[in-house]
Scaffold this active site. Structure first.
Site, short mmCIF file in Angstrom:
data_model
loop_
_atom_site.label_atom_id
_atom_site.label_comp_id
_atom_site.label_asym_id
_atom_site.label_seq_id
_atom_site.Cartn_x
_atom_site.Cartn_y
_atom_site.Cartn_z
NE ARG A 39 -3.67 2.56 1.37
CZ ARG A 39 -3.04 3.86 1.15
NH1 ARG A 39 -1.98 4.08 0.46
NH2 ARG A 39 -3.98 4.73 1.41
CG ASP A 76 -13.69 1.05 -0.04
OD1 ASP A 76 -13.17 0.41 1.10
OD2 ASP A 76 -14.75 1.83 0.02
CE1 TYR A 151 -18.55 5.20 5.80
CE2 TYR A 151 -20.28 3.84 4.98
CZ TYR A 151 -19.21 4.13 6.04
OH TYR A 151 -18.92 3.17 6.64
O1 CP3 Z 1 -12.30 -7.73 2.31
C1 CP3 Z 1 -11.38 -7.42 1.59
O2 CP3 Z 1 -10.36 -7.85 1.89
C2 CP3 Z 1 -11.49 -6.64 0.25
C3 CP3 Z 1 -11.52 -5.22 0.48
C4 CP3 Z 1 -12.40 -4.31 1.13
C5 CP3 Z 1 -12.09 -3.14 1.47
N1 CP3 Z 1 -13.14 -2.59 1.84
C6 CP3 Z 1 -10.59 -2.57 1.54
C7 CP3 Z 1 -10.28 -1.36 2.41
C8 CP3 Z 1 -13.75 -4.49 1.14
C9 CP3 Z 1 -14.66 -5.63 1.03
C10 CP3 Z 1 -14.31 -3.36 1.67
C11 CP3 Z 1 -15.63 -3.14 1.89
C12 CP3 Z 1 -16.11 -1.70 2.63
N2 CP3 Z 1 -15.56 -0.60 2.56
C13 CP3 Z 1 -17.35 -1.71 3.43
C14 CP3 Z 1 -18.35 -2.81 3.86
C15 CP3 Z 1 -17.92 -3.67 5.00
C16 CP3 Z 1 -17.58 -2.81 6.02
O3 CP3 Z 1 -16.46 -3.42 6.54
O4 CP3 Z 1 -18.51 -2.38 6.73
C17 CP3 Z 1 -17.21 -0.29 3.97
C18 CP3 Z 1 -18.39 0.39 4.98
C19 CP3 Z 1 -16.26 0.35 3.24
C20 CP3 Z 1 -16.03 1.72 3.35
C21 CP3 Z 1 -14.53 1.96 3.87
N3 CP3 Z 1 -13.45 1.81 3.46
C22 CP3 Z 1 -14.10 2.52 5.34
C23 CP3 Z 1 -15.17 2.92 6.36
C24 CP3 Z 1 -12.99 2.64 5.26
C25 CP3 Z 1 -12.19 3.34 6.46
C26 CP3 Z 1 -12.05 2.26 7.49
C27 CP3 Z 1 -10.95 1.31 7.51
O5 CP3 Z 1 -11.24 0.03 7.77
O6 CP3 Z 1 -9.79 1.68 7.14
C28 CP3 Z 1 -12.42 2.22 4.09
C29 CP3 Z 1 -10.99 1.96 3.83
C30 CP3 Z 1 -10.30 0.71 3.34
N4 CP3 Z 1 -11.03 -0.34 2.44
C31 CP3 Z 1 -9.28 0.20 3.57
C32 CP3 Z 1 -9.44 -1.30 3.29
C33 CP3 Z 1 -8.18 -2.29 3.16
C34 CP3 Z 1 -8.21 0.68 4.52
C35 CP3 Z 1 -7.47 1.83 3.90
C36 CP3 Z 1 -5.89 1.68 3.45
O7 CP3 Z 1 -5.62 0.78 3.55
O8 CP3 Z 1 -5.26 2.86 3.37
#
Ligand code: CP3
Length: 347
Positions: A39, A76, A151
């Site tokens: 990343r 995402d 969101y």
């Molecule tokens: O499951 C997996 O490994 C596939 C990847 C995946 C991500 N987001 C990667 C991600 C999936 C399936 C999601 C779904 C997602 N994203 C949801 C639904 C599931 C849940 O957790 O409720 C939601 C609400 C989101 C929105 C989202 N994306 C948030 C709220 C955040 C910030 C909070 C956090 O966990 O960091 C993200 C960022 C995000 N999406 C990251 C990852 C790996 C982290 C950011 C980074 O790595 O810099």
């Protein structure tokens, strides 16, 4: 499409398999040091998600370490609205930050050309399907319209989604127009994922549990049913997992109204509710992610109880929500071993 060699797909197609298949929501991510390293090579999360090689590598990382039964596309839920023109960024330590939805902004969003802006997603799925062994199912996904709307109205993560709930009462037609647009977009998006190589898709409705009865019917059930119906119209064999978080007592209704093949359960769902759902569908879940963080006795007892409750029916082992960044890798290995050995479940 894969068939009998994948335990996960056998369960989705109606079989009970023991020990159950296992994957972990958010299995690619910050608890993996190699993910943090990968990343760090891209300047921000959106550029990371647009880079085909990074998507493929992040998807495969958890499978290199752990013998999981499914790979989930690394992406995402906001990638689709972003491709439709929604202005958003991902901020460190906050997450997705969106321009708050207005009717003016809604008019600028369009499905036309959106999928063409995501060739890296479909190309990654195609290549992943070729790279993965037949025993591993490849999952695609989308965010449910209501959770995306939460969101969009708040602009950023919120604990109670007060802004979106308020909007459902004061500007329901704006919310309806957004939900209708995202419903249609999700059908095309999931269909394209299945065509590219995904074996099944999951609809994440993280915020389904905060709605009242009327809101749940209108903003969760109706759009999800529409996505399932239209997707099956395009692809009658589409395998669909629904994950409406936080609404244990409404899961039976969700299952019956939407017609999903499998239902994801968060950790608050009781054995009684899960067993009842299992009579008519596959169920998936539901270990508290904090039991995995805790490890030891908390982990062992949680896994054993789940296997005892659900191990005899159609069941996919998973967490009740995404894995947390602070989770020790050794605990994930322990989880796999416990599930594979069937906990202390008498066979
Ligand atoms: O499951 C997996 O490994 C596939 C990847 C995946 C991500 N987001 C990667 C991600 C999936 C399936 C999601 C779904 C997602 N994203 C949801 C639904 C599931 C849940 O957790 O409720 C939601 C609400 C989101 C929105 C989202 N994306 C948030 C709220 C955040 C910030 C909070 C956090 O966990 O960091 C993200 C960022 C995000 N999406 C990251 C990852 C790996 C982290 C950011 C980074 O790595 O810099």
């Amino acid at each position: 499409m894969l068939e009998l060699s994948s335990k996960m797909l056998r369960v989705l197609d109606g079989e009970a398999v023991f020990p159950p298949p296992l994957w972990i929501m958010r299995q690619a991510g910050r608890y993996l040091p190699e993910y943090i390293e990968l990343r760090s090579r891209q300047k921000n999360f959106l550029s990371f998600c647009s880079h085909e090689e990074s998507i493929i590598e992040a998807t495969l990382q958890p499978l290199r370490r752990f013998e999981l039964d499914a790979a989930i596309l690394f992406s995402d839920i906001f990638i689709l609205p972003h491709a439709m023109g929604y202005p958003l960024t991902f901020e460190e330590r906050i997450g997705p930050v969106l321009r708050p939805l207005t009717s003016g902004l809604l008019k600028t969003l369009s499905l036309s050309g959106a999928l063409e802006r995501l060739p890296h997603i479909f190309q990654a799925l195609k290549r992943l399907r070729q790279m993965l062994p037949e025993t591993v199912a490849l999952l695609g996904f989308c965010g449910a319209p209501w959770s995306l709307a939460c969101y969009a109205f708040s602009g950023r993560p919120s604990a109670d989604q007060a802004v979106a709930r308020q909007a459902s009462y004061t500007t329901p037609s704006l919310l309806q127009d957004f939900v209708t647009l995202m419903t249609e977009a999700s059908v095309f998006y999931l269909h394209a994922q299945l065509e590219a190589g995904a074996d099944a898709v999951q609809i994440f409705d993280t915020w389904a549990g905060i709605l009242d009865e009327e809101g749940f019917a209108r903003w969760c059930l109706t759009p999800t049913k529409e996505i399932v119906t239209q997707l099956r119209h395009k692809n009658p064999r589409a395998r669909i997992i629904g994950f409406p978080k936080g609404c244990a007592h409404r899961l039976r209704t969700y299952l019956e109204v939407t017609g999903v093949d499998a239902i994801g359960m968060d950790w608050t769902v009781s054995a009684e509710i899960g067993k009842d759902l299992q009579k008519t569908a596959a169920i998936q879940g539901n270990l508290d992610p904090l039991r995995l963080v805790s490890g030891g006795k908390a982990l062992r007892e949680g896994v054993t109880r789940i296997l005892e409750s659900f191990g005899k029916g159609r069941f996919i082992f998973n967490l009740g929500h995404g894995i947390r960044p602070e989770t020790p890798l050794a605990h994930v290995q322990d989880l796999l071993q416990l599930v594979r050995e069937g906990g202390s479940f008498p066979r």
